[in-house]
Design a protein around this motif. Structure first.
Motif, PDB file in Angstrom:
ATOM      1  N   ASN A  31       3.236 -17.883  89.701  1.00 44.16           N
ATOM      2  CA  ASN A  31       3.575 -17.695  88.294  1.00 44.16           C
ATOM      3  C   ASN A  31       5.094 -17.721  88.137  1.00 44.16           C
ATOM      4  O   ASN A  31       5.793 -16.809  88.565  1.00 44.16           O
ATOM      5  N   SER A  53       6.516 -18.310  84.984  1.00 41.61           N
ATOM      6  CA  SER A  53       6.712 -18.328  83.525  1.00 41.61           C
ATOM      7  C   SER A  53       7.933 -17.501  83.129  1.00 41.61           C
ATOM      8  O   SER A  53       8.290 -16.523  83.805  1.00 41.61           O
ATOM      9  N   ALA A  65       4.788 -21.715  82.271  1.00 39.55           N
ATOM     10  CA  ALA A  65       4.891 -21.531  80.820  1.00 39.55           C
ATOM     11  C   ALA A  65       6.214 -20.883  80.414  1.00 39.55           C
ATOM     12  O   ALA A  65       6.874 -20.198  81.209  1.00 39.55           O
ATOM     13  N   SER A  66       6.591 -21.132  79.152  1.00 32.46           N
ATOM     14  CA  SER A  66       7.742 -20.476  78.524  1.00 32.46           C
ATOM     15  C   SER A  66       9.027 -20.660  79.324  1.00 32.46           C
ATOM     16  O   SER A  66       9.742 -19.701  79.626  1.00 32.46           O
ATOM     17  N   ASN A  67       9.300 -21.905  79.680  1.00 35.13           N
ATOM     18  CA  ASN A  67      10.566 -22.271  80.298  1.00 35.13           C
ATOM     19  C   ASN A  67      11.267 -23.286  79.403  1.00 35.13           C
ATOM     20  O   ASN A  67      11.004 -23.351  78.200  1.00 35.13           O
TER      21      ASN A  67
END
Length: 603
Positions: A42, A44, A90-92
């Motif tokens: 992970n 994110s 995610a969320s980069n």
């Protein structure tokens, strides 16, 4: 690691060389060690603008620690450890993904939502074990054809991108169970969708669809279909043959009628609000034996057929803001009905104060009238604040006996002085100036401050609330929906008796702060504005607030503390862009939503 080695077969030294120094943020070695053991990584929310090369090569290259320590315990035998099966990026700030994604052939889950991707690598088509791909909330304009080659893909999330077309080969994804294409620019759907026979959930909301292919009915496993906010004028008649369908969302389209549903025996929810539906036929309803939610608000429906009483499992019925003048009293016999919305209709036989008492009181009233449901066609209906002007002439009888000052649907830019002059010393309790062309609240309304308690100024062009309105100290009901309001004056704090306020269909971008200080408020209707946030701590102080309607606003998140507003009995949040609570939780009703929010409050 066998799969990863096969992917790098072209490079026999791949598993033994040290990676060259690379630019970009490094991934902590502890995370990589844990990923080699668990098969999950992970990354994110790390502001990555690119994926470090050693992430793609995690199952190929010798770990850094192996060059520093050649003695390994049983737990550190990196050469025996697990292939990566789950990668979350995610969320980069990623603008592209490397073709090196093919070096992770064991991936079953790849999550790159909330980045800045404009395209996807064709190498994704080589991830033959991939089951879930989330590329939502990016800037994708197209999908590579190679993506259609993923034989085991079950979940494909493409919502909130810039897609204007889809590959014709979509039907090859025969194992797909969930497909979310909402919030794109799609104008049509490939006919090959008919081949997606295992699809359970299909979300097409917020696109530019003018029609649906009739072949969509071949999706025999489909349970949830969301076509909200498109340009649909009709629905294919074959849609009614989808026997597995449980939830159908058709809100915010251009439908003039509903299809018949002869085969939809399992349909539990039908949402068709904000269309142009004029007629609700018995044929639309009589086969829907499992229906528990029927939402038809903001249409042009003029009557409700008696056959609605066949819906014995109905729990929520929303008919607000239509043209309904009369209801079948037998509606009161629906055994499961818990929520009935009728506000905004020109009902002749139901007083407005009765509408405000809640569903159970309303049903009780309807049941009491069943025996009396035989009226002469020449009977003059009673005049109420919701009576259409075409059915009522302004006269002294209305002012003196009914305490009603009514001048609506006249397309008037001002209210004639004669109206106020006619009041004289008669106490007027209700004012209805709705459906005109008023640019401001009539200043002379202040002359009614000692008696008026119910004011309807809806459907005008009012852009601000005047000080005169704030002086109506006995006001309990204020309807000012469908105007051009962007704010409320602080002087409204003087309306200490205000119980119900309707501000729907205006232009509010923030929750009006003065409402937090009106502690007598029981109902706040703020749907179809642009409100971006609410203050749950201030809402908790409103200890009489029972109904809060924030549907179709711009709420990006729902604060968990809202769950502590224990007096709320009806909380409506559908149609906002937040991700949680999900639609499935919202559909369970207010109590479930509040419980969910409370569970999210940090300890």
């Amino acid at each position: 690691m066998a799969a990863a080695r096969r992917a790098a077969a072209a490079d026999p030294r791949a598993g033994f060389r040290r990676p060259a120094a690379e630019s970009g943020p490094a991934v902590p070695q502890g995370l990589l060690r844990a990923a080699r053991k668990s098969g999950q990584l992970n990354l994110s929310g790390r502001s990555l603008s690119e994926v470090p090369q050693h992430v793609w090569r995690i199952n190929l290259d010798t770990p850094e620690e192996a060059h520093q320590n050649l003695s390994f315990g049983a737990a550190d035998r990196w050469w025996e450890q697990t292939d990566l099966t789950k990668l979350i990026l995610a969320s980069n700030k990623l603008q592209c993904l490397s073709e090196d994604v093919r070096l992770l052939p064991a991936l079953t889950v790849l999550d790159v939502h909330d980045n800045q991707l404009t395209s996807l690598p064709s190498a994704l088509g080589e991830l033959e074990n991939l089951q879930k791909l989330d590329v939502s909330h990016n800037k994708l304009r197209s999908i590579p054809e190679e993506l259609m080659q993923l034989p085991h893909l079950k979940s494909l999330l493409l919502h909130h991108n810039e897609l204007s077309y889809l590959p014709d080969g979509f039907g090859q994804l025969v194992n797909l169970e969930e497909l979310d294409l909402s919030n794109n620019h799609l104008a049509e759907i490939p006919t090959s969708f008919a081949l997606l026979i295992n699809l359970v959930r299909l979300n097409l909301a917020s696109n530019q669809l003018k029609s649906l292919p009739a072949d969509i009915s071949a999706m025999k496993s489909l349970r949830q279909l969301d076509c909200t906010k498109n340009y649909l004028e009709t629905v294919p008649s074959k849609l009614a043959t989808m026997a597995s369908l449980e939830q159908l969302y058709l809100r915010k389209n251009k439908l003039r009628s509903l299809p018949e549903f002869p085969s939809c025996k399992l349909l539990k929810e039908l949402h068709a609000g904000e269309n142009q539906i004029e007629i609700l036929n018995a044929e639309n309803l009589k086969h829907l034996n499992s229906l528990s939610v029927l939402e038809l608000r903001d249409n042009k429906i003029k009557s409700v057929p008696d056959e609605i009483t066949l819906l014995q499992k109905l729990e929520r019925l929303d008919l607000a803001n239509n043209d309904i003048s009369r209801l079948p009293y037998t509606l009161g016999n629906l055994p499961q009905l818990k929520f009935l919305a009728l506000e905004g209709n020109p009902l002749r036989t139901i007083r407005r104060d009765l509408l405000q008492k809640g569903t159970q009181e309303l049903l009780k009233y309807l049941r009491s009238k069943i025996q009396d449901d035989v009226t002469s066609p020449n009977d003059e209906p009673p005049v109420t604040a919701m009576t259409l002007p075409s059915e009522s002439r302004i006269n002294m009888h209305a002012i003196t006996s009914l305490k009603l000052l009514e001048y609506s649907e006249k397309q008037a830019a001002v209210i004639p002085d004669e109206m106020f002059n006619a009041v004289r010393s008669n106490p007027v309790a209700t004012v209805n100036f709705s459906k005109n062309q008023l640019n401001e609240i009539p200043p002379r309304i202040v002359e009614l401050k000692d008696s008026v308690c119910d004011v309807n100024l809806g459907f005008n062009k009012i852009s601000s609330v005047s000080v005169e309105l704030c002086l109506l100290h006995k006001l309990t009901h204020l309807d000012i929906r469908n105007n051009f309001l962007t704010s409320l004056p602080e002087e409204m704090e003087a309306l200490t008796r205000l119980q119900i306020i309707n501000l729907s269909f205006n232009r509010f971008k923030v929750f009006p702060s003065v409402l937090y200080r009106l502690l007598a408020l029981e109902t706040v209707l703020l749907s179809n504005n642009q409100v971006g946030s609410i203050d749950p701590l201030q809402l908790q102080r409103m200890d009489k607030l029972g109904t809060l309607d924030l549907q179709n606003n711009d709420l990006l998140q729902v604060p968990p503390e809202l769950g502590n507003c224990e007096t709320l009995r009806t909380l409506l949040l559908e149609g906002n862009p937040f991700r949680t609570p999900r639609a499935a939780i919202l559909a369970k009703g207010t109590a479930a939503v509040l419980e969910y929010l409370r569970s999210r409050i940090p300890a």
